[in-house]
Design an enzyme around this catalytic site. Sequence first.
Site, PDB file in Angstrom:
ATOM      1  N   ASN A   1       3.577  -8.228   2.315  1.00  0.00           N
ATOM      2  CA  ASN A   1       2.378  -7.538   1.936  1.00  0.00           C
ATOM      3  C   ASN A   1       2.078  -7.666   0.328  1.00  0.00           C
ATOM      4  O   ASN A   1       0.979  -7.426  -0.301  1.00  0.00           O
ATOM      5  CB  ASN A   1       2.027  -6.166   2.124  1.00  0.00           C
ATOM      6  CG  ASN A   1       2.222  -5.950   3.510  1.00  0.00           C
ATOM      7  OD1 ASN A   1       1.373  -6.694   4.457  1.00  0.00           O
ATOM      8  ND2 ASN A   1       3.092  -4.961   4.207  1.00  0.00           N
TER       9      ASN A   1
ATOM     10  N   ARG B   1      -4.700  -4.723  -2.852  1.00  0.00           N
ATOM     11  CA  ARG B   1      -4.001  -3.862  -1.850  1.00  0.00           C
ATOM     12  C   ARG B   1      -3.772  -2.686  -2.687  1.00  0.00           C
ATOM     13  O   ARG B   1      -2.824  -2.593  -3.769  1.00  0.00           O
ATOM     14  CB  ARG B   1      -2.619  -4.613  -1.544  1.00  0.00           C
ATOM     15  CG  ARG B   1      -1.824  -3.612  -0.898  1.00  0.00           C
ATOM     16  CD  ARG B   1      -0.189  -4.311  -0.711  1.00  0.00           C
ATOM     17  NE  ARG B   1       0.456  -3.211  -0.194  1.00  0.00           N
ATOM     18  CZ  ARG B   1       1.912  -3.141  -0.241  1.00  0.00           C
ATOM     19  NH1 ARG B   1       2.363  -3.980  -0.628  1.00  0.00           N
ATOM     20  NH2 ARG B   1       2.405  -2.272   0.774  1.00  0.00           N
TER      21      ARG B   1
ATOM     22  N   ARG C   1       7.490   8.964  -4.246  1.00  0.00           N
ATOM     23  CA  ARG C   1       6.387   8.707  -3.221  1.00  0.00           C
ATOM     24  C   ARG C   1       6.787   9.422  -1.868  1.00  0.00           C
ATOM     25  O   ARG C   1       7.481  10.369  -1.887  1.00  0.00           O
ATOM     26  CB  ARG C   1       6.045   7.236  -2.876  1.00  0.00           C
ATOM     27  CG  ARG C   1       5.934   6.561  -4.322  1.00  0.00           C
ATOM     28  CD  ARG C   1       5.416   5.228  -4.009  1.00  0.00           C
ATOM     29  NE  ARG C   1       4.038   4.974  -3.041  1.00  0.00           N
ATOM     30  CZ  ARG C   1       3.789   3.738  -2.406  1.00  0.00           C
ATOM     31  NH1 ARG C   1       4.699   2.874  -2.681  1.00  0.00           N
ATOM     32  NH2 ARG C   1       2.975   3.980  -1.574  1.00  0.00           N
TER      33      ARG C   1
HETATM   34  C1  DQA Z   1       7.085  -1.523  -3.101  1.00  0.00           C
HETATM   35  C2  DQA Z   1       7.200  -0.116  -2.345  1.00  0.00           C
HETATM   36  C3  DQA Z   1       7.275  -0.223  -1.059  1.00  0.00           C
HETATM   37  O1  DQA Z   1       7.497   1.132  -0.426  1.00  0.00           O
HETATM   38  C4  DQA Z   1       5.928  -0.790  -0.395  1.00  0.00           C
HETATM   39  O2  DQA Z   1       6.248  -0.806   1.102  1.00  0.00           O
HETATM   40  C5  DQA Z   1       5.841  -2.118  -0.892  1.00  0.00           C
HETATM   41  C6  DQA Z   1       5.760  -2.189  -2.279  1.00  0.00           C
HETATM   42  C7  DQA Z   1       6.663  -1.644  -4.485  1.00  0.00           C
HETATM   43  O3  DQA Z   1       6.900  -2.702  -5.179  1.00  0.00           O
HETATM   44  O4  DQA Z   1       6.324  -0.696  -5.137  1.00  0.00           O
HETATM   45  O5  DQA Z   1       5.323  -2.972  -0.126  1.00  0.00           O
HETATM   46  O6  DQA Z   1       8.213  -2.388  -2.983  1.00  0.00           O
END
Ligand code: DQA
Length: 144
Positions: free
Chosen positions: A10, A17, A106
């Site tokens: 992602n 995003r 988080r």
């Molecule tokens: C992330 C933190 C992860 O929890 C999340 O699923 C991501 C991005 C970050 O760079 O803050 O895809 O790795």
Amino acid sequence: MRVLVIHGPNLNLLGERQPEIYGSQSLAEIDSALAREGRELGLEVRCVQHNGEGHIIDALHAARGEYDAIVLNPGAYAHYSHAIADAVASIGIPVVEVHLSNIASREPHRRVSVTAAACAGSISGFGLSSYLMALRAVREIHGK
Ligand code: DQA
């Protein structure tokens, strides 16, 4: 010194995003900043992005003999991929884990990183600077 930066799932959507969490910079902008910082630090930096867990594992395996250090943002895999943690532990190359957001502050499911335990160290919460600091960290690890 050759450094491979692996962006996980992602992260190809960075910029669009959830910018309130991950910032407004695109992955291409982050990669340009990494290339620039790498040049200043005397590092040869290559960046790749993979959405699949197996692709990340394959990239870690393929780095053997090709790279001196790895900067890895495993994305959500950080929170549950023992397979990526095993790959990190198996390749004999120092890996620094990075997160753009501060995973410790988080949702509960993001507060644990099973992959970070296999890494030389981790940097979380500083956006693009998490990656830039990781480049400095790998240089330190190699005593440069
Ligand atoms: C992330 C933190 C992860 O929890 C999340 O699923 C991501 C991005 C970050 O760079 O803050 O895809 O790795």
